[in-house]
Motif scaffolding. Structure first.
Motif, PDB file in Angstrom:
ATOM      1  N   SER A  79       0.829  -1.215   0.000  1.00  0.00           N
ATOM      2  CA  SER A  79       0.000   0.000   0.000  1.00  0.00           C
ATOM      3  C   SER A  79       0.859   1.258   0.000  1.00  0.00           C
ATOM      4  N   TRP A  80       2.090   1.155   0.412  1.00  0.00           N
ATOM      5  CA  TRP A  80       3.029   2.262   0.513  1.00  0.00           C
ATOM      6  C   TRP A  80       3.768   2.526  -0.798  1.00  0.00           C
ATOM      7  N   ARG A  85       0.523   1.461  -7.478  1.00  0.00           N
ATOM      8  CA  ARG A  85      -0.709   2.150  -7.868  1.00  0.00           C
ATOM      9  C   ARG A  85      -0.725   2.363  -9.377  1.00  0.00           C
ATOM     10  N   ASN A 106       1.695  -9.362  -0.842  1.00  0.00           N
ATOM     11  CA  ASN A 106       1.730  -8.116  -0.082  1.00  0.00           C
ATOM     12  C   ASN A 106       2.969  -8.135   0.798  1.00  0.00           C
ATOM     13  N   ASP A 109       3.864  -4.754   4.725  1.00  0.00           N
ATOM     14  CA  ASP A 109       2.717  -3.858   4.834  1.00  0.00           C
ATOM     15  C   ASP A 109       1.958  -4.154   6.126  1.00  0.00           C
ATOM     16  N   ASP A 113      -3.685  -1.457   6.334  1.00  0.00           N
ATOM     17  CA  ASP A 113      -3.338  -0.629   5.175  1.00  0.00           C
ATOM     18  C   ASP A 113      -3.538  -1.403   3.874  1.00  0.00           C
ATOM     19  N   ALA A 114      -3.143  -2.672   3.857  1.00  0.00           N
ATOM     20  CA  ALA A 114      -3.319  -3.498   2.665  1.00  0.00           C
ATOM     21  C   ALA A 114      -4.803  -3.690   2.351  1.00  0.00           C
ATOM     22  N   TRP A 117      -6.234  -0.457   0.969  1.00  0.00           N
ATOM     23  CA  TRP A 117      -5.749  -0.205  -0.390  1.00  0.00           C
ATOM     24  C   TRP A 117      -6.552  -1.027  -1.404  1.00  0.00           C
TER      25      TRP A 117
END
Length: 185
Positions: A79-80, A85, A106, A109, A113-114, A117
């Motif tokens: 997600s970071w 994205r 993933n 993370d 947050d995951a 996202w």
């Protein structure tokens, strides 16, 4: 004596400007396609064995042997990760074709947050594995996200891409790699 110092200064300045010029050429002008291709020692070898939790079922572990029998695309994301994205719509369109199982990996993370996202951008993955501390990623040679691996039905790594998969990479590299391992269109 002063003339020698000026000559030495001029030579140093010329060398410095030449190096700056080469650097600028390498960064701004040269063909960028080869910078995203990093050889992987895994190509042609069995994918690393693992047992990882599933994002949506944290109590469930998936063993790498459970993925044998059908090829899959292992897509490393977080997600970071800004590049994740960027590539997400391309991965989503590929997954929607159902041509190949797309397994999310993933990496490093937080669970919340995951989940957030995927809720925001959509979940194209057949399965999402989680490597919270990044220990299993070491076996894969993962050092950043996004990274993507194509693993054939026998568990052999056939292709790797570092960086976002865009339409050009999809058409030029990934789709031919799918063809090469016999994934039907």
């Amino acid at each position: 004596m002063a003339g020698n110092r000026h000559l030495a200064s001029a030579v140093i300045a010329a060398v410095f400007l030449g190096l700056v010029g080469l650097l600028l050429y390498g960064v701004l002008v040269s063909d960028r396609s080869d910078r995203d291709v990093l050889p992987s020692p895994l190509i042609g070898k069995p994918a690393p064995e693992f047992s990882l939790p599933v994002l949506h079922e944290p109590g469930r572990l998936v063993d790498s042997r459970e993925l044998l029998g059908q090829p899959y695309l292992l897509n490393v994301w977080g997600s970071w990760c800004p590049g994740c994205r960027v590539e997400h719509p391309v991965i989503t369109r590929l997954a929607e074709t159902k041509r190949i199982r797309v397994v999310g990996y993933n990496w490093k993370d937080e669970h919340a947050d995951a989940m957030r996202w995927l809720e925001q951008f959509g979940n194209p993955y057949w399965l999402v594995l989680v490597d919270y501390d990044g220990r299993k990623a070491i076996d894969w040679g993962i050092y950043g996200a996004p990274e993507t691996f194509l693993v054939d039905a026998q568990g052999i790594v056939r292709w790797k891409h570092v960086g976002p998969i865009d339409e050009a990479v999809l058409e030029r590299d990934l789709l031919p790699a799918l063809d090469a391992i016999g994934v039907p269109r």
